[in-house]
Design an enzyme around this catalytic site. Sequence first.
Site, mmCIF file in Angstrom:
data_model
loop_
_atom_site.group_PDB
_atom_site.id
_atom_site.type_symbol
_atom_site.label_atom_id
_atom_site.label_comp_id
_atom_site.label_asym_id
_atom_site.label_seq_id
_atom_site.Cartn_x
_atom_site.Cartn_y
_atom_site.Cartn_z
ATOM 1 N N SER A 13 0.814 -1.228 0.000
ATOM 2 C CA SER A 13 0.000 0.000 0.000
ATOM 3 C C SER A 13 0.844 1.273 0.000
ATOM 4 O O SER A 13 1.881 1.367 0.665
ATOM 5 C CB SER A 13 -0.895 0.007 1.239
ATOM 6 O OG SER A 13 -1.533 1.249 1.329
ATOM 7 N N LYS A 62 -13.515 -4.005 5.276
ATOM 8 C CA LYS A 62 -14.318 -2.776 5.303
ATOM 9 C C LYS A 62 -15.727 -3.027 5.860
ATOM 10 O O LYS A 62 -16.315 -2.149 6.478
ATOM 11 C CB LYS A 62 -14.399 -2.152 3.908
ATOM 12 C CG LYS A 62 -13.048 -1.617 3.415
ATOM 13 C CD LYS A 62 -13.160 -0.968 2.049
ATOM 14 C CE LYS A 62 -11.792 -0.651 1.478
ATOM 15 N NZ LYS A 62 -11.829 0.031 0.194
ATOM 16 N N ASP A 98 -13.873 6.390 0.067
ATOM 17 C CA ASP A 98 -13.687 5.895 -1.312
ATOM 18 C C ASP A 98 -14.716 6.558 -2.238
ATOM 19 O O ASP A 98 -14.404 6.904 -3.384
ATOM 20 C CB ASP A 98 -13.899 4.373 -1.387
ATOM 21 C CG ASP A 98 -12.758 3.586 -0.776
ATOM 22 O OD1 ASP A 98 -11.614 4.081 -0.801
ATOM 23 O OD2 ASP A 98 -13.010 2.470 -0.269
ATOM 24 N N GLY A 119 -18.361 -5.028 -12.198
ATOM 25 C CA GLY A 119 -17.942 -5.575 -10.903
ATOM 26 C C GLY A 119 -18.994 -5.270 -9.859
ATOM 27 O O GLY A 119 -19.795 -4.328 -10.021
ATOM 28 N N ALA A 120 -19.000 -6.093 -8.802
ATOM 29 C CA ALA A 120 -20.044 -5.918 -7.778
ATOM 30 C C ALA A 120 -19.464 -6.083 -6.374
ATOM 31 O O ALA A 120 -20.172 -6.469 -5.451
ATOM 32 C CB ALA A 120 -21.162 -6.924 -8.027
ATOM 33 N N GLY A 121 -18.190 -5.803 -6.217
ATOM 34 C CA GLY A 121 -17.549 -5.913 -4.901
ATOM 35 C C GLY A 121 -17.679 -4.621 -4.112
ATOM 36 O O GLY A 121 -18.509 -3.758 -4.413
ATOM 37 N N GLY A 227 -7.003 4.649 -11.476
ATOM 38 C CA GLY A 227 -7.441 4.856 -10.092
ATOM 39 C C GLY A 227 -6.524 5.690 -9.216
ATOM 40 O O GLY A 227 -6.774 5.821 -8.013
HETATM 41 P P1 NDP Z 1 -13.864 -7.328 -4.272
HETATM 42 O O1 NDP Z 1 -13.136 -8.600 -4.059
HETATM 43 O O2 NDP Z 1 -14.830 -6.847 -3.237
HETATM 44 O O3 NDP Z 1 -14.683 -7.425 -5.692
HETATM 45 C C1 NDP Z 1 -14.073 -7.814 -6.854
HETATM 46 C C2 NDP Z 1 -15.110 -7.795 -8.009
HETATM 47 O O4 NDP Z 1 -14.395 -8.004 -9.205
HETATM 48 C C3 NDP Z 1 -16.175 -8.883 -7.935
HETATM 49 O O5 NDP Z 1 -17.380 -8.373 -8.440
HETATM 50 C C4 NDP Z 1 -15.612 -9.975 -8.848
HETATM 51 O O6 NDP Z 1 -16.618 -10.780 -9.454
HETATM 52 C C5 NDP Z 1 -14.935 -9.149 -9.904
HETATM 53 N N1 NDP Z 1 -13.803 -9.795 -10.553
HETATM 54 C C6 NDP Z 1 -12.617 -10.158 -9.991
HETATM 55 N N2 NDP Z 1 -11.809 -10.678 -10.939
HETATM 56 C C7 NDP Z 1 -12.477 -10.625 -12.118
HETATM 57 C C8 NDP Z 1 -12.172 -11.018 -13.445
HETATM 58 N N3 NDP Z 1 -10.980 -11.556 -13.759
HETATM 59 N N4 NDP Z 1 -13.094 -10.796 -14.427
HETATM 60 C C9 NDP Z 1 -14.290 -10.224 -14.137
HETATM 61 N N5 NDP Z 1 -14.655 -9.856 -12.873
HETATM 62 C C10 NDP Z 1 -13.755 -10.055 -11.876
HETATM 63 O O7 NDP Z 1 -12.743 -6.241 -4.544
HETATM 64 P P2 NDP Z 1 -12.778 -4.678 -4.243
HETATM 65 O O8 NDP Z 1 -14.026 -4.096 -4.788
HETATM 66 O O9 NDP Z 1 -12.468 -4.432 -2.809
HETATM 67 O O10 NDP Z 1 -11.493 -4.164 -5.065
HETATM 68 C C11 NDP Z 1 -11.484 -4.212 -6.470
HETATM 69 C C12 NDP Z 1 -10.272 -3.472 -7.000
HETATM 70 O O11 NDP Z 1 -10.354 -2.090 -6.663
HETATM 71 C C13 NDP Z 1 -8.913 -3.942 -6.465
HETATM 72 O O12 NDP Z 1 -8.047 -4.115 -7.582
HETATM 73 C C14 NDP Z 1 -8.461 -2.806 -5.573
HETATM 74 O O13 NDP Z 1 -7.043 -2.695 -5.518
HETATM 75 C C15 NDP Z 1 -9.077 -1.606 -6.270
HETATM 76 N N6 NDP Z 1 -9.294 -0.429 -5.409
HETATM 77 C C16 NDP Z 1 -8.818 0.789 -5.811
HETATM 78 C C17 NDP Z 1 -9.035 1.925 -5.048
HETATM 79 C C18 NDP Z 1 -8.486 3.235 -5.482
HETATM 80 O O14 NDP Z 1 -8.488 4.174 -4.671
HETATM 81 N N7 NDP Z 1 -8.056 3.388 -6.709
HETATM 82 C C19 NDP Z 1 -9.787 1.880 -3.774
HETATM 83 C C20 NDP Z 1 -10.265 0.551 -3.441
HETATM 84 C C21 NDP Z 1 -10.017 -0.551 -4.246
HETATM 85 P P3 NDP Z 1 -17.315 -12.042 -8.693
HETATM 86 O O15 NDP Z 1 -18.370 -11.453 -7.789
HETATM 87 O O16 NDP Z 1 -17.881 -12.825 -9.804
HETATM 88 O O17 NDP Z 1 -16.221 -12.752 -7.938
#
Ligand code: NDP
Length: 262
Positions: A13, A62, A98, A119-121, A227
Site C-alpha cells: 500500500s 471494510k 472511497d 464488478g459488484a464488490g 485509479g
Molecule cells: P472485491 O473482491 O470486493 O470485488 C471484486 C469484483 O471483481 C467482484 O465483483 C468480482 O466478481 C470481480 N472480478 C474479480 N476478478 C475478475 C475477473 N478476472 N473478471 C471479471 N470480474 C472479476 O474487490 P474490491 O471491490 O475491494 O477491489 C477491487 C479493486 O479495486 C482492487 O483491484 C483494488 O485494488 C481496487 N481499489 C482501488 C481503489 C483506489 O483508490 N483506486 C480503492 C479501493 C479498491 P465475482 O463477484 O464474480 O467474484
Amino acid sequence: MTLSLIGNPVKHSLSPRMHNLALKKLGYHGFYSRYLLFDGEKLACTFKQLKLNGANITVPFKEDAFRQCDEIQGIAKDIGSVNTIVKKDEKLIGYNTDAKGFILAIEDFLPLHSALVIGAGGTAKAISYALKEQGVRVSIVNRSAKRLDGFKKAGFECFVHDDFKFNSWDMIANTTSAGLEDGSLPLPKSLLEPILAQASYAFDVIYHKETAFLNECKKAKLSYKNGKDMLLYQGALALELFLQNKYDAKMLSKLMEESFTL
Ligand code: NDP
C-alpha cells in the site's frame, strides 16, 4: 497522532507514504503505520490495543469495520462499508472516503447522466452509491450473480455477462481486479467493444498500470482515468477527518501527491 492502515495484505500500500509525507509537511508529530490483520472480528479491539487516533481499513475488512464502529457517518450508511475510522471521545466513528474520493477523481467527467459499473464488490458499491447520489443512472454488470442481490434491492439495474442487455452509458467504470496481474478484460470483448463505442468516459480503479481495459478505451477514443486520483483523494479525505477538518482535502492531496514519485 498515531494512525495506521489495517488490512490483509498491506505491504504494497502507498497509504503510509502518502499520509506520512503530508504529516511531515504540515509539521505534525505523528506516524501512519500498517498493520496486517488476520481476523476481522478483532478489528475494533486491535484499533484500541494499538492506541490509534485513526485508521484506514482496506480489503477484506471494510464490512467488519462498518459493523464494529460505534457510529457511522454519511454515505457509509448506504454503502455498508467503512474505509476510515476516527476515534472521538473514546468512540469509533466510521466513514467511507472511497465514494467521495472517486467523485473528486472524475470531476472532469461531470455532469454524467448514466454509468455502467463493471464488478459488484466493495469498490463497485462505493462508486455506484457515489454516482447515484450525484443523480446518475447506474447499471451494474458482474460475471456472477451472487453479489448483485444487494444492488438489486437498492434499485440498481443489474446484469450478469450472460443476460447483459446493450444500452448506451456515458461512462464505463471497471471496479474489478481483472487486468491487475495479466492482460485480461473485465468483460468479454464482444460485450465491451459496442458499449465503449457509445460511451464518452472511462475509469479503472486499478492505479499501478494502464490495464487492457484502459487500452481498449484509448482505442475507442474515450477520455479515461486510472485509479490514482481516487487513491489520492480517498487518502486526503481521510486525513482531513483525522486532523478534525482543519485542512481541506484538496490542499492535503497536493501535499500527498509527491509520494507517488518517491
Ligand atoms: P472485491 O473482491 O470486493 O470485488 C471484486 C469484483 O471483481 C467482484 O465483483 C468480482 O466478481 C470481480 N472480478 C474479480 N476478478 C475478475 C475477473 N478476472 N473478471 C471479471 N470480474 C472479476 O474487490 P474490491 O471491490 O475491494 O477491489 C477491487 C479493486 O479495486 C482492487 O483491484 C483494488 O485494488 C481496487 N481499489 C482501488 C481503489 C483506489 O483508490 N483506486 C480503492 C479501493 C479498491 P465475482 O463477484 O464474480 O467474484
